[in-house]
Design a protein around this motif. Structure first.
Motif, mmCIF file in Angstrom:
data_model
loop_
_atom_site.group_PDB
_atom_site.id
_atom_site.type_symbol
_atom_site.label_atom_id
_atom_site.label_comp_id
_atom_site.label_asym_id
_atom_site.label_seq_id
_atom_site.Cartn_x
_atom_site.Cartn_y
_atom_site.Cartn_z
ATOM 1 N N TYR A 81 -84.809 -46.434 -98.800
ATOM 2 C CA TYR A 81 -85.906 -46.067 -99.674
ATOM 3 C C TYR A 81 -86.766 -45.096 -99.035
ATOM 4 O O TYR A 81 -87.312 -45.474 -97.970
ATOM 5 N N THR A 82 -86.901 -43.827 -99.395
ATOM 6 C CA THR A 82 -87.578 -42.886 -98.895
ATOM 7 C C THR A 82 -88.572 -42.186 -99.781
ATOM 8 O O THR A 82 -88.731 -41.754 -100.573
ATOM 9 N N ILE A 83 -89.966 -42.201 -99.150
ATOM 10 C CA ILE A 83 -91.091 -41.482 -99.908
ATOM 11 C C ILE A 83 -91.213 -40.421 -99.157
ATOM 12 O O ILE A 83 -91.702 -40.161 -97.854
ATOM 13 N N LEU A 84 -91.302 -39.297 -99.902
ATOM 14 C CA LEU A 84 -91.755 -37.744 -99.648
ATOM 15 C C LEU A 84 -93.209 -37.730 -99.636
ATOM 16 O O LEU A 84 -93.724 -37.797 -100.774
ATOM 17 N N ARG A 85 -93.858 -37.219 -98.714
ATOM 18 C CA ARG A 85 -95.333 -37.138 -98.578
ATOM 19 C C ARG A 85 -95.786 -35.663 -98.751
ATOM 20 O O ARG A 85 -95.291 -34.868 -97.948
ATOM 21 N N TRP A 86 -96.914 -35.706 -99.764
ATOM 22 C CA TRP A 86 -97.280 -34.241 -99.630
ATOM 23 C C TRP A 86 -98.851 -34.134 -99.587
ATOM 24 O O TRP A 86 -99.613 -33.318 -100.256
ATOM 25 N N ASP A 87 -99.134 -34.932 -98.828
ATOM 26 C CA ASP A 87 -100.630 -35.155 -98.606
ATOM 27 C C ASP A 87 -101.170 -34.035 -97.872
ATOM 28 O O ASP A 87 -102.368 -33.717 -98.124
ATOM 29 N N GLU A 88 -100.668 -33.168 -97.086
ATOM 30 C CA GLU A 88 -100.947 -32.141 -96.627
ATOM 31 C C GLU A 88 -101.454 -30.880 -97.699
ATOM 32 O O GLU A 88 -102.332 -30.339 -97.575
ATOM 33 N N LEU A 89 -100.917 -31.188 -98.637
ATOM 34 C CA LEU A 89 -101.178 -30.010 -99.757
ATOM 35 C C LEU A 89 -102.508 -30.526 -100.563
ATOM 36 O O LEU A 89 -103.253 -29.869 -101.239
ATOM 37 N N MET A 90 -102.565 -31.853 -100.857
ATOM 38 C CA MET A 90 -103.866 -32.683 -101.389
ATOM 39 C C MET A 90 -105.071 -32.609 -100.348
ATOM 40 O O MET A 90 -106.071 -32.399 -101.275
ATOM 41 N N ALA A 91 -104.911 -32.297 -99.157
ATOM 42 C CA ALA A 91 -105.765 -32.417 -98.242
ATOM 43 C C ALA A 91 -107.203 -31.558 -98.659
ATOM 44 O O ALA A 91 -108.174 -31.997 -98.603
ATOM 45 N N PRO A 92 -106.813 -30.382 -98.945
ATOM 46 C CA PRO A 92 -107.974 -29.343 -99.068
ATOM 47 C C PRO A 92 -108.742 -29.833 -100.349
ATOM 48 O O PRO A 92 -110.085 -29.454 -100.396
ATOM 49 N N TYR A 93 -108.361 -30.418 -101.327
ATOM 50 C CA TYR A 93 -108.698 -30.795 -102.565
ATOM 51 C C TYR A 93 -109.594 -31.799 -102.330
ATOM 52 O O TYR A 93 -110.561 -32.019 -102.788
ATOM 53 N N VAL A 94 -109.232 -32.988 -101.769
ATOM 54 C CA VAL A 94 -110.024 -34.229 -101.594
ATOM 55 C C VAL A 94 -110.732 -34.258 -100.538
ATOM 56 O O VAL A 94 -111.720 -34.953 -100.332
ATOM 57 N N GLY A 95 -110.442 -33.184 -99.413
ATOM 58 C CA GLY A 95 -111.312 -33.150 -98.365
ATOM 59 C C GLY A 95 -112.702 -32.341 -98.516
ATOM 60 O O GLY A 95 -113.535 -32.071 -97.607
ATOM 61 N N ARG A 96 -112.865 -31.507 -99.485
ATOM 62 C CA ARG A 96 -113.832 -30.963 -100.036
ATOM 63 C C ARG A 96 -115.076 -31.829 -99.902
ATOM 64 O O ARG A 96 -115.124 -32.881 -100.290
ATOM 65 N N SER A 97 -116.460 -31.264 -99.956
ATOM 66 C CA SER A 97 -117.639 -32.006 -100.195
ATOM 67 C C SER A 97 -117.627 -32.436 -101.538
ATOM 68 O O SER A 97 -116.858 -32.093 -102.315
ATOM 69 N N LEU A 199 -101.706 -25.530 -108.661
ATOM 70 C CA LEU A 199 -100.123 -25.840 -108.772
ATOM 71 C C LEU A 199 -99.407 -25.139 -109.757
ATOM 72 O O LEU A 199 -98.230 -24.627 -109.475
ATOM 73 N N ALA A 200 -100.091 -24.820 -110.824
ATOM 74 C CA ALA A 200 -99.522 -24.144 -111.954
ATOM 75 C C ALA A 200 -99.176 -22.726 -111.533
ATOM 76 O O ALA A 200 -98.173 -21.975 -111.953
ATOM 77 N N LYS A 201 -100.241 -21.979 -110.837
ATOM 78 C CA LYS A 201 -100.082 -20.713 -110.265
ATOM 79 C C LYS A 201 -99.439 -20.627 -108.927
ATOM 80 O O LYS A 201 -99.229 -19.594 -108.515
ATOM 81 N N ARG A 202 -98.965 -21.682 -108.380
ATOM 82 C CA ARG A 202 -98.148 -21.624 -107.131
ATOM 83 C C ARG A 202 -98.965 -21.188 -106.185
ATOM 84 O O ARG A 202 -98.747 -20.250 -105.097
ATOM 85 N N ASP A 203 -100.242 -21.544 -106.389
ATOM 86 C CA ASP A 203 -101.433 -20.823 -105.248
ATOM 87 C C ASP A 203 -101.668 -22.023 -104.282
ATOM 88 O O ASP A 203 -103.163 -22.149 -104.198
ATOM 89 N N ILE A 204 -100.893 -22.586 -103.644
ATOM 90 C CA ILE A 204 -101.358 -23.747 -102.647
ATOM 91 C C ILE A 204 -100.705 -23.497 -101.425
ATOM 92 O O ILE A 204 -99.166 -23.589 -101.467
ATOM 93 N N PRO A 205 -101.300 -23.044 -100.329
ATOM 94 C CA PRO A 205 -100.570 -22.657 -99.140
ATOM 95 C C PRO A 205 -99.859 -23.776 -98.532
ATOM 96 O O PRO A 205 -100.153 -24.940 -98.610
ATOM 97 N N GLY A 206 -98.429 -23.561 -98.009
ATOM 98 C CA GLY A 206 -97.548 -24.385 -97.714
ATOM 99 C C GLY A 206 -96.581 -25.019 -98.804
ATOM 100 O O GLY A 206 -95.767 -25.918 -98.199
ATOM 101 N N MET A 207 -96.827 -24.800 -100.005
ATOM 102 C CA MET A 207 -96.362 -25.513 -101.120
ATOM 103 C C MET A 207 -94.733 -25.046 -101.010
ATOM 104 O O MET A 207 -93.833 -25.874 -101.172
ATOM 105 N N GLU A 208 -94.377 -23.907 -100.728
ATOM 106 C CA GLU A 208 -93.059 -23.199 -101.012
ATOM 107 C C GLU A 208 -92.376 -23.926 -100.034
ATOM 108 O O GLU A 208 -91.046 -24.405 -100.089
ATOM 109 N N ALA A 209 -92.764 -24.110 -98.601
ATOM 110 C CA ALA A 209 -92.070 -24.470 -97.399
ATOM 111 C C ALA A 209 -91.802 -25.897 -97.484
ATOM 112 O O ALA A 209 -90.617 -26.563 -97.445
ATOM 113 N N LEU A 210 -92.768 -26.564 -98.164
ATOM 114 C CA LEU A 210 -92.497 -28.086 -98.158
ATOM 115 C C LEU A 210 -91.616 -28.601 -99.376
ATOM 116 O O LEU A 210 -90.733 -29.406 -99.286
#
Length: 418
Positions: A81-97, A199-210
């Motif tokens: 059982y493998t979980i693929l993690r995309w936390d690095e893409l979420m980080a800028p959104y949840v990491g804001r003030s 995500l709809a605009k594919r405007d998340i840095p690192g998304m394509e490589a991930l």
């Protein structure tokens, strides 16, 4: 010890699972805790025994895997059982003030309104449209209460006149937004919407490589010669990530369809429509059609009426404007029937809790059980075909009833409609 593994070819002895979770950054330690506690509950419910390896963490921490063996009285299933993690893409959104999450979130909501996406939500599913506007309704309510507090302060003769009354109104507004809004997880919901817009605009840095990396892992799993079944699954926004990874895998690997006959695709609490109805999400709509038209892949989507975060009674292929493909198979489930009475009452207080139940262990035996799908002996296609009968083919002690008494009724096609 005698080998308890089934001789029947229709049962799964080895399985590969690749899963992507939704917009919820989860530390690996918590994932490991959820895995082990969930397996204990699953095993107790279904009369099985489970053993789980320590978590195997990839060097880049983008994936974490467990080797799980589940033994019933007369069956055994080994699962990687493998979980693929995309936390690095979420980080800028949840990491804001907190203020940043608020401003960017409401800006995203206005974008969904301006582009006509909200109108499409209401057309596709009224409940989802109402879910979309709840942060706006809360904001309007807070503004009205703050204005009322300011007028009340002025009427009571607060010092500094209008300036003092304005200050009271602003303080009340801020407290309502922070305290009451926090109770409704409004800042987290707005971070999610800000991510969804990008995500709809594919405007998340690192998304394509991930996604390319995820696609490569999908190809590797499908090609595993030891697996009787390969299960690809995604929940919420994770379903969006998985459908894109699968489409990339097929595009990048000629002949993959010849290896995918053992592969099933499971989407639950899906946000494919959430992103796909945005006019900028043309690439996603094409990928959804590509996956839906792939005959080598069995795709099923489970939906629930009580979960406001999924699109109940919709088809993610045709309702995004694509031609019919015959896929996915759509099944409705009752979350109430999966949970204890007390657990369900508690879950009703939070839409997020209900939404997460799609991938949490059941408290009651039911035809849909994410853990039984991942770690039990039934192929997903067979489970869907059996529908409610899934529960009856396992005895109280977990024994698989190999011989079924024949039915005279020929209405087998009606099963699974729940």
């Amino acid at each position: 010890m005698p080998d308890k593994r089934p001789a029947q070819p229709n049962l799964v002895r080895t399985r590969r699972v690749i899963h992507i979770y939704g917009f919820e950054p989860i530390p690996i330690e918590r994932l490991d805790h959820r895995m082990n506690s969930g397996l204990r509950r699953f095993a107790k419910l279904w009369g099985a025994e489970t053993t789980c390896s320590p978590a195997a963490i990839a060097p880049d921490q983008r994936s974490v895997s467990w080797d799980v063996t589940t033994d019933g009285p007369n069956w055994s299933t080994a699962c990687r059982y493998t979980i693929l993690r995309w936390d690095e893409l979420m980080a800028p959104y949840v990491g804001r003030s907190w203020l940043g999450r608020m401003l960017h979130g409401y800006k995203a909501l206005l974008e969904f309104i301006r582009t006509g996406t909200l109108r499409r939500y209401f057309k596709a599913n009224i409940r989802y449209g109402l879910f979309f506007i709840y942060p706006l309704v809360l904001l309007l309510g807070f503004i009205l209460l703050a204005v009322g507090a300011g007028f009340l302060a002025a009427w009571l003769g607060i010092p500094f006149g209008g300036l003092g009354a304005t200050a009271v109104g602003l303080v009340v507004f801020g407290l309502l937004l922070r305290v009451v809004g926090g109770y409704f997880f409004i800042d987290f919901a707005l971070a999610d919407w800000a991510c969804a817009a990008d995500l709809a605009k594919r405007d998340i840095p690192g998304m394509e490589a991930l996604l390319d990396q995820f696609a490569a892992m999908v190809v590797e799993a499908i090609g595993d010669p030891e697996a009787d079944e390969v299960l690809l699954s995604g929940v919420s926004l994770g379903a969006v990530m998985m459908v894109e990874a699968i489409a990339r895998a097929y595009r990048a690997t000629p002949g993959l369809d010849k290896e995918a006959s053992r592969t099933a695709f499971l989407t639950v609490g899906s946000s494919i429509m959430k992103i796909g109805l945005h006019p900028a999400a043309k690439a996603l709509r094409q990928d959804v059609y590509r996956v839906g038209a792939e005959k080598s892949l069995f795709w099923v989507e489970y939906q629930s009426k009580v979960d406001p975060i999924n699109f109940y009674k919709t088809n993610p292929v045709t309702d995004l404007g694509n031609p019919k493909t015959g896929s996915p198979v759509i099944r409705m489930i009752r979350i109430r029937d999966m949970m204890s009475a007390e657990g369900y009452r508690q879950a009703q207080r939070s839409s997020l809790h209900l939404h997460r139940q799609f991938v949490m262990p059941n408290a009651k035996r039911y035809s849909y059980d994410f853990y039984h799908i991942a770690f039990g002996p039934l192929r997903l296609a067979k489970r869907v075909k059996l529908g409610k009968k899934v529960v009856s083919i396992f005895a109280r002690n977990g024994n698989y009833k190999r011989k079924q008494s024949p039915r005279k009724s020929g209405k087998a096609a009606a099963i699974g409609k729940e």
